[in-house]
Design a protein around this motif. Sequence first.
Motif, PDB file in Angstrom:
ATOM      1  N   LEU A   5       4.982   0.770  -6.245  1.00 28.18           N
ATOM      2  CA  LEU A   5       4.722   1.078  -4.831  1.00 28.18           C
ATOM      3  C   LEU A   5       5.824   1.978  -4.270  1.00 28.18           C
ATOM      4  CD1 LEU A   5       3.453  -2.359  -3.438  1.00 28.18           C
ATOM      5  CD2 LEU A   5       2.138  -0.241  -3.597  1.00 28.18           C
ATOM      6  N   GLN A   6       7.079   1.678  -4.633  1.00 26.74           N
ATOM      7  CA  GLN A   6       8.203   2.488  -4.161  1.00 26.74           C
ATOM      8  C   GLN A   6       8.163   3.897  -4.755  1.00 26.74           C
ATOM      9  OE1 GLN A   6      11.557   0.070  -5.226  1.00 26.74           O
ATOM     10  NE2 GLN A   6      11.382  -1.228  -3.394  1.00 26.74           N
ATOM     11  N   GLU A   7       7.819   3.999  -6.034  1.00 27.81           N
ATOM     12  CA  GLU A   7       7.715   5.317  -6.667  1.00 27.81           C
ATOM     13  C   GLU A   7       6.612   6.141  -6.006  1.00 27.81           C
ATOM     14  OE1 GLU A   7       7.361   5.200 -10.942  1.00 27.81           O
ATOM     15  OE2 GLU A   7       9.086   3.863 -11.117  1.00 27.81           O
ATOM     16  N   GLU A  62      -0.053  -8.387   1.954  1.00 29.05           N
ATOM     17  CA  GLU A  62       0.840  -7.351   2.486  1.00 29.05           C
ATOM     18  C   GLU A  62       0.934  -6.165   1.530  1.00 29.05           C
ATOM     19  OE1 GLU A  62       5.555  -6.821   3.299  1.00 29.05           O
ATOM     20  OE2 GLU A  62       4.653  -8.673   4.068  1.00 29.05           O
ATOM     21  N   GLN A  63       1.069  -6.453   0.227  1.00 31.95           N
ATOM     22  CA  GLN A  63       1.128  -5.375  -0.758  1.00 31.95           C
ATOM     23  C   GLN A  63      -0.184  -4.586  -0.793  1.00 31.95           C
ATOM     24  OE1 GLN A  63       2.125  -7.864  -4.111  1.00 31.95           O
ATOM     25  NE2 GLN A  63       4.208  -7.021  -4.230  1.00 31.95           N
ATOM     26  N   GLU A  64      -1.279  -5.292  -0.680  1.00 33.32           N
ATOM     27  CA  GLU A  64      -2.580  -4.614  -0.679  1.00 33.32           C
ATOM     28  C   GLU A  64      -2.713  -3.705   0.540  1.00 33.32           C
ATOM     29  OE1 GLU A  64      -7.242  -5.746  -1.372  1.00 33.32           O
ATOM     30  OE2 GLU A  64      -5.704  -7.167  -2.025  1.00 33.32           O
ATOM     31  N   ASN A  65      -2.212  -4.143   1.693  1.00 36.61           N
ATOM     32  CA  ASN A  65      -2.227  -3.299   2.896  1.00 36.61           C
ATOM     33  C   ASN A  65      -1.375  -2.052   2.706  1.00 36.61           C
ATOM     34  OD1 ASN A  65      -3.952  -4.981   4.296  1.00 36.61           O
ATOM     35  ND2 ASN A  65      -2.315  -6.080   5.342  1.00 36.61           N
ATOM     36  N   VAL A  66      -0.175  -2.231   2.094  1.00 35.33           N
ATOM     37  CA  VAL A  66       0.706  -1.096   1.823  1.00 35.33           C
ATOM     38  C   VAL A  66       0.020  -0.131   0.857  1.00 35.33           C
ATOM     39  CG1 VAL A  66       2.884  -0.415   0.718  1.00 35.33           C
ATOM     40  CG2 VAL A  66       2.841  -2.332   2.324  1.00 35.33           C
TER      41      VAL A  66
END
Length: 171
Positions: A5-7, A62-66
Amino acid sequence: MEKRLQEAQLYKEKGNQCYREEKCRDAVRGRHRALRQLRGLDPSLPSPMPHLGPQGPALTPEQENVLHAAQTDCYNNLAACLLQMEPVNYERVKEYSQKVLERQPDDAKALYRSGVASFHLQVYDQAWHYLMAAVNRQPKDASVWRYLQLTQSERSSYHRKEKQLYLGMFG
């Protein structure tokens, strides 16, 4: 998962910087890289190799939203870039804008870009639909109004020709 996600976020930001510098090809490249990072994390997409088992750990809400927000931003920005590149690939602009509208049906930019692409693909009724929705969300945007007027002119011309054709056939 967090690392990917960060990459993806870094690639997306690099694409945004290139866009600001009017380096559209590099911006497109950065956004495609971001989408590739995100692709394997999206639970709504089929696994590229289903016979090897599940895709990986489940995402938190939350990760899915991001993830979805990043994908939507990338598609919206890709459509913007493609509209500035020559020759413009209107099919691709429309495809990317549609991906945005699947998740955010009221996104004014995606509605506008879908309308512009539909206009240039000569699907005037569809262009009119998208542009009317865009003008309802951005009533002061001159670009939306300009394309709406162009579309209405082409629709009127097309309907006149169609009427003449039917009169010739049945009249």
